[in-house]
Structures are given as structure tokens and as C-alpha cells.
Design a protein around this motif. Structure first.
Motif, PDB file in Angstrom:
ATOM      1  N   VAL A  56       0.826  -1.206   0.000  1.00 32.51           N
ATOM      2  CA  VAL A  56       0.000   0.000   0.000  1.00 32.51           C
ATOM      3  C   VAL A  56       0.860   1.257   0.000  1.00 32.51           C
ATOM      4  O   VAL A  56       0.450   2.303  -0.518  1.00 32.51           O
ATOM      5  CB  VAL A  56      -0.964  -0.012   1.203  1.00 32.51           C
ATOM      6  N   LEU A  57       2.081   1.167   0.540  1.00 31.18           N
ATOM      7  CA  LEU A  57       2.963   2.330   0.547  1.00 31.18           C
ATOM      8  C   LEU A  57       3.414   2.701  -0.865  1.00 31.18           C
ATOM      9  O   LEU A  57       3.782   3.856  -1.112  1.00 31.18           O
ATOM     10  CB  LEU A  57       4.182   2.068   1.434  1.00 31.18           C
ATOM     11  N   THR A  58       3.396   1.746  -1.783  1.00 28.95           N
ATOM     12  CA  THR A  58       3.712   2.060  -3.177  1.00 28.95           C
ATOM     13  C   THR A  58       2.727   3.093  -3.715  1.00 28.95           C
ATOM     14  O   THR A  58       3.115   4.044  -4.409  1.00 28.95           O
ATOM     15  CB  THR A  58       3.662   0.791  -4.034  1.00 28.95           C
ATOM     16  N   GLY A  59       1.454   2.925  -3.387  1.00 28.65           N
ATOM     17  CA  GLY A  59       0.457   3.894  -3.808  1.00 28.65           C
ATOM     18  C   GLY A  59       0.680   5.259  -3.181  1.00 28.65           C
ATOM     19  O   GLY A  59       0.481   6.294  -3.824  1.00 28.65           O
ATOM     20  N   VAL A  60       1.099   5.271  -1.911  1.00 28.55           N
ATOM     21  CA  VAL A  60       1.376   6.540  -1.235  1.00 28.55           C
ATOM     22  C   VAL A  60       2.529   7.259  -1.924  1.00 28.55           C
ATOM     23  O   VAL A  60       2.486   8.475  -2.149  1.00 28.55           O
ATOM     24  CB  VAL A  60       1.688   6.302   0.247  1.00 28.55           C
ATOM     25  N   ILE A  61       3.578   6.520  -2.270  1.00 25.60           N
ATOM     26  CA  ILE A  61       4.747   7.127  -2.909  1.00 25.60           C
ATOM     27  C   ILE A  61       4.395   7.673  -4.291  1.00 25.60           C
ATOM     28  O   ILE A  61       4.812   8.777  -4.660  1.00 25.60           O
ATOM     29  CB  ILE A  61       5.881   6.097  -2.989  1.00 25.60           C
ATOM     30  N   ILE A  62       3.635   6.918  -5.063  1.00 23.13           N
ATOM     31  CA  ILE A  62       3.215   7.424  -6.373  1.00 23.13           C
ATOM     32  C   ILE A  62       2.383   8.685  -6.205  1.00 23.13           C
ATOM     33  O   ILE A  62       2.514   9.650  -6.973  1.00 23.13           O
ATOM     34  CB  ILE A  62       2.437   6.340  -7.131  1.00 23.13           C
ATOM     35  N   GLY A  63       1.527   8.704  -5.183  1.00 24.67           N
ATOM     36  CA  GLY A  63       0.721   9.893  -4.924  1.00 24.67           C
ATOM     37  C   GLY A  63       1.563  11.109  -4.563  1.00 24.67           C
ATOM     38  O   GLY A  63       1.323  12.217  -5.060  1.00 24.67           O
ATOM     39  N   LEU A  64       2.574  10.927  -3.704  1.00 22.61           N
ATOM     40  CA  LEU A  64       3.443  12.042  -3.335  1.00 22.61           C
ATOM     41  C   LEU A  64       4.252  12.525  -4.537  1.00 22.61           C
ATOM     42  O   LEU A  64       4.460  13.736  -4.718  1.00 22.61           O
ATOM     43  CB  LEU A  64       4.382  11.622  -2.203  1.00 22.61           C
TER      44      LEU A  64
END
Length: 486
Positions: free
Chosen positions: A419-427
Motif C-alpha cells: 500500500v505504501l507504493t500507492g502513497v509514494i506514487i501519490g506524493l
């Protein structure tokens, strides 16, 4: 770190901060809930929804509510294209799969990680202060998980490695040996970028530099070759963007720390040396894990050649693996230790995100996903080099995104930390795709009632800011040294 300081100079009370920034609570929870211990299990249970996944779904729900109320950040046409195109590729790969019912869970997971979570972050994170809050959660997560990993190595309670229970895996367990290495690397990259950012206060930079040096230890003890390579590449890129002089200082500090830890104290020196040496032996004398990886890469390529346009469908790699693999592929990898009995983990993916997408989604899916990632990386670097926007946010976003794209060369999604992959792409998208209204670097913006100047302000910084089209809260943030990135 205060996100906003009123003109009077006093810090807002906690209830006021919560009222202003409550939409970010699910984002912080998405990162920090990975501190919760995860029950040991085999790879076939990795698709279950964990606490962090539940928080990410709440984040998407909050974004939808705020969007209906008109209280989200503006998004330009490029942002809509980059964040929306993967959904089309995913829908086609699901509809054309041999068994769409089996592919449906994969569609939901990919949609969560690569579309919904990134879009929610781009829309909800309204200014540099909120971006820094999200980035700070990565450092907290890394420090705690890293501390657990160091204790595991010191007490021989980690995952099994070369016959000893010394591999640092944090709370993720031996079934997800990359989990701790991944989150520690994230935190190290964020801390390194903050230490190099010229706009942050000296005290913050010193604390960030100390955190980066501390996080080197658990990263080394994870014995993860892929994480080492990705972290080195991301750190070098951040250093180059921050300036050669600053980069040399950090490189000298990291080199000294490595010499002291490995050479002086002997922190895993023999195992680390053997692991480093194995990186250069991928062709001359590869171990079984490297042989398995090359074999699965070849299998993924064979699947793509069979269906080049749309691939074999989401979740189709495991079912098609044996029909496209050579006899050199083993039946799985051995895992044990850290509170788990011996388990033979099946090999369910090629351990290369680009090849996984190519084999399951074909050229259509790869162009939609990787094409958007390339656009975000180029746009982010260009914005950072142009000097527009808060510099620390740019270094953090580019560093994290570069780490992820490098790691995808020998890893793919899977496990609770996905799920942190999605957070990083979002940032990364937040930084690369600035709002058309230009309100990214300051608090406030359309639909934020707390951003308006207080009635009767009359004079002082608040009134001056209001006269210039800014709010009292914005003026307060600019009173913080380096808060605007300068």
C-alpha cells in the motif's frame, strides 16, 4: 513540525490542528499502521486486507466526500491522464483474462495501489506542510521497524539466513523478508533528502541526518541486495539534485558510518561481504535465488510473446508459470525464524514489476503504468531543477519515486507494505503535477474555510497577507524559517 503558525506567533492547539488537517489522518494511518505486528503465514495469504489497506480505503472515501464538497486540490489534464490511464489497462486485462473471476481480486488491488490511493493523495494534500507530515510518517515507521530489526539480529530472533536466525525483518516476519527493508529504505531516503534540503531549519536538517545514519544499520542487516541498490541509486540522485557540495558531505558521513559499523564493530561483516559479492556473481556463480529469478523472468517474457497486446490477464502468472518455465526453476524458497516454523514459499511472481505487468497486462498495461511513471519522474526532476516549489518536498518525492522505480527492476508488489507504493506514487504525482491555481506550497486554497483571514485582523502580517491575496495562515507559515522552501 508545525504546519501553520498564526500571525501572533503562538502554535495552534491540537484540536485546531485536527480540525484543519483531519483529512490527512487516514493517510498517516495508512503508513503508521504498518507498525502493527503481522501474523506469520505463507505467501498465499498475502491478498488479505490488513489495517493499512483498510486505512487506505478510508483515505479514498474521505477524498470522495471532500470532492463532493468541493474541498480538494485542482488537477490538470495531464494529472487526469497519468492517474486515470492505468484504470483502462487494468479493465482490459481483467476482461480478457482466461478466468475474469480469478483476475478480479488483482484488478481491485492494482486499482487501489496505482489509481485510487495516488489520486486521493494528489487531491487531498493541499500544501507543503501537509506533504512534510506524510513524509515524516515514513521516517517514524522506518525508525521503529528498524529498531525491531536490529534487536532481532542482536538476539538471533530474526528470519533464518545462512542457517542462523539473524536476518532483520521487523514485524513483517520471514514470509515478507522485503517488508522491513522496504520501509527502512523509504525512511532513509526521506531523511537523506530532508538533511540535504536547503530550505529547512538547521535543527531539522541535523535531526534528519542523524536519522539517516541510524537507518543504515537495519538496512544493512536486512541482507536485501535489491534494497541496497535502490537506496544507493535514489540517494545519489537526491544528492545530485541538492548540490555537489552537500552531496560530498553526506557521502563522507555515510562512508564513515559504514566503516565504523561493519569494519569497526563487525556488524554482520562476513554475511554483508558475502551478500555484496553475490551481486557481481549473477552470471559467473549465481545462487539458487538468482537462478529462480532469471527463470521466472524468461517465463514472463514467454507469456508476453504469447499474448503481446493484453497479456495473460491479472493474476495469470502463477497459473501459466510452469508451462513457460525451464527445469532450472525450484519449487519455492525456504523461510523460517522470527516466530515462524519452516515454510516452503511458492514462487508466484517474476520478481520484476515491469515483467509482471508485461506478462499479465501486455503492452497496453505496461504503457499505461510505466509510461505514466516515466512522465511523473521527468516532470518532477524538471520542476526540482527549475527551483519552483518547496525544495525539500521535491527532493523527498523524487528520491522515494526513484527508489520505487529502481526496486521494481527486481521486485514487484506483494505483502502488507504494498500500500505504501500507492502513497509514494501519490506524493510523486503531487510534486510533479502542481495545481493550476498554484496553491501547492502554502496552506489554504479553495474550499478550506480555516484558510480565510480572521475577521477584524486589521493590521499586521495577517492583514498584509490578505491584502496580497494570501491568508493569515499563509503569512504565519512563511514566518517559519524555510517553510516555503527557500
Amino acid at each position: 513540525m508545525s504546519l501553520a503558525v498564526p500571525p501572533g506567533g503562538t502554535r495552534p492547539a491540537v484540536p485546531e490542528l485536527l480540525r484543519r488537517h483531519w483529512p490527512l489522518l487516514p493517510l498517516a494511518a495508512t503508513v503508521l499502521l504498518l507498525l502493527a505486528p503481522i501474523a506469520a503465514g505463507d505467501a498465499t495469504t498475502s491478498g488479505k486486507v490488513g489495517p493499512a489497506d483498510a486505512a487506505s480505503l478510508l483515505l479514498v472515501l474521505v477524498c470522495a466526500v471532500q470532492a463532493l464538497r468541493g474541498r480538494v486540490r485542482e488537477l490538470g489534464p495531464l494529472g487526469v491522464l497519468v492517474l486515470g490511464a492505468p484504470a483502462l489497462g487494468l479493465a482490459v486485462a481483467t476482461a480478457t483474462a482466461g478466468d475474469p473471476y480469478v483476475a478480479l481480486p488483482g484488478f481491485v488491488r492494482y486499482l487501489q495501489v496505482f489509481v485510487l490511493v495516488p489520486a486521493a493523495i494528489v487531491l487531498l494534500v493541499r500544501d507543503a506542510g501537509e506533504f512534510r507530515l506524510a513524509a515524516g510518517c515514513f521516517v517514524v515507521l522506518a525508525l521503529v521497524q528498524g529498531a525491531v530489526g536490529v534487536v532481532q539480529y542482536a538476539t538471533h530472533t530474526g528470519a533464518s539466513y545462512q542457517g542462523q536466525d539473524v536476518r532483520a525483518v521487523g514485524t513483517f516476519g520471514p514470509g515478507d523478508v522485503m517488508g522491513m527493508a522496504t520501509v527502512v529504505a523509504y525512511g532513509l531516503v526521506v531523511a537523506t533528502a530532508a538533511a540535504l534540503a536547503p530550505g529547512l531549519p538547521p535543527r531539522v536538517r541535523r535531526m534528519a541526518g542523524g536519522a539517516a545514519l541510524v537507518l543504515v544499520v537495519p538496512l544493512v542487516l536486512s541482507f536485501s541486495r535489491g534494497s541496497w541498490i535502490a537506496t544507493a541509486g535514489a540517494a545519489v540522485l537526491v544528492m545530485v539534485l541538492a548540490g555537489i557540495r552537500r552531496a560530498l558531505k553526506v557521502l563522507l558521513a555515510l562512508a564513515a558510518a559504514g566503516v565504523v559499523l561493519v569494519g569497526g564493530f563487525g556488524v554482520g561483516s562476513e554475511m554483508v561481504t558475502e551478500r555484496l559479492t553475490s551481486i557481481t556473481q549473477v552470471s559467473s556463480a549465481p545462487d539458487q535465488s538468482v537462478i529462480d529469478r532469471y527463470t521466472m523472468w524468461a517465463a514472463a517474457e514467454s507469456m508476453w510473446r504469447e499474448r503481446p497486446a493484453v497479456g495473460v490477464g491479472l493474476k495469470g502468472f502463477p497459473a501459466n508459470r510452469d508451462g513457460h518455465s525451464s527445469l532450472g526453476l525450484s519449487s519455492g524458497s525456504d523461510t523460517a525464524g522470527a516466530g515462524q516454523a519452516y515454510i516452503r514459499q511458492p514462487l508466484l511472481s517474476p520478481h520484476n514489476m515491469y515483467l509482471l505487468v508485461l506478462s499479465e497486462q501486455g503492452l497496453l498495461g505496461l504503457i499505461a503504468l510505466a509510461g505514466g511513471w516515466a512522465a511523473l519522474l521527468v516532470a518532477g526532476i524538471r520542476r526540482c531543477m527549475s527551483g519552483r516549489g518547496p525544495r525539500d518536498c521535491g527532493l523527498i518525492a523524487i528520491g522515494l519515486f526513484a527508489w520505487q522505480l529502481t526496486d521494481f527492476l527486481y521486485a514487484d508488489i506483494g505483502g502488507p507494505s504494498t500500500v505504501l507504493t500507492g502513497v509514494i506514487i501519490g506524493l510523486a504525482a503531487w510534486w510533479a503535477l502542481p495545481s493550476p491555481s498554484g496553491d501547492d506550497a502554502v496552506p489554504g486554497g479553495p474550499g478550506r474555510p480555516w484558510a480565510r483571514t480572521a475577521p477584524g485582523a486589521g493590521s499586521g502580517p495577517g492583514a498584509a497577507a490578505a491584502a496580497g491575496g494570501r491568508t493569515g495562515g499563509v503569512a504565519g507559515l512563511r514566518a517559519v524559517p524555510g517553510a516555503d522552501g527557500r
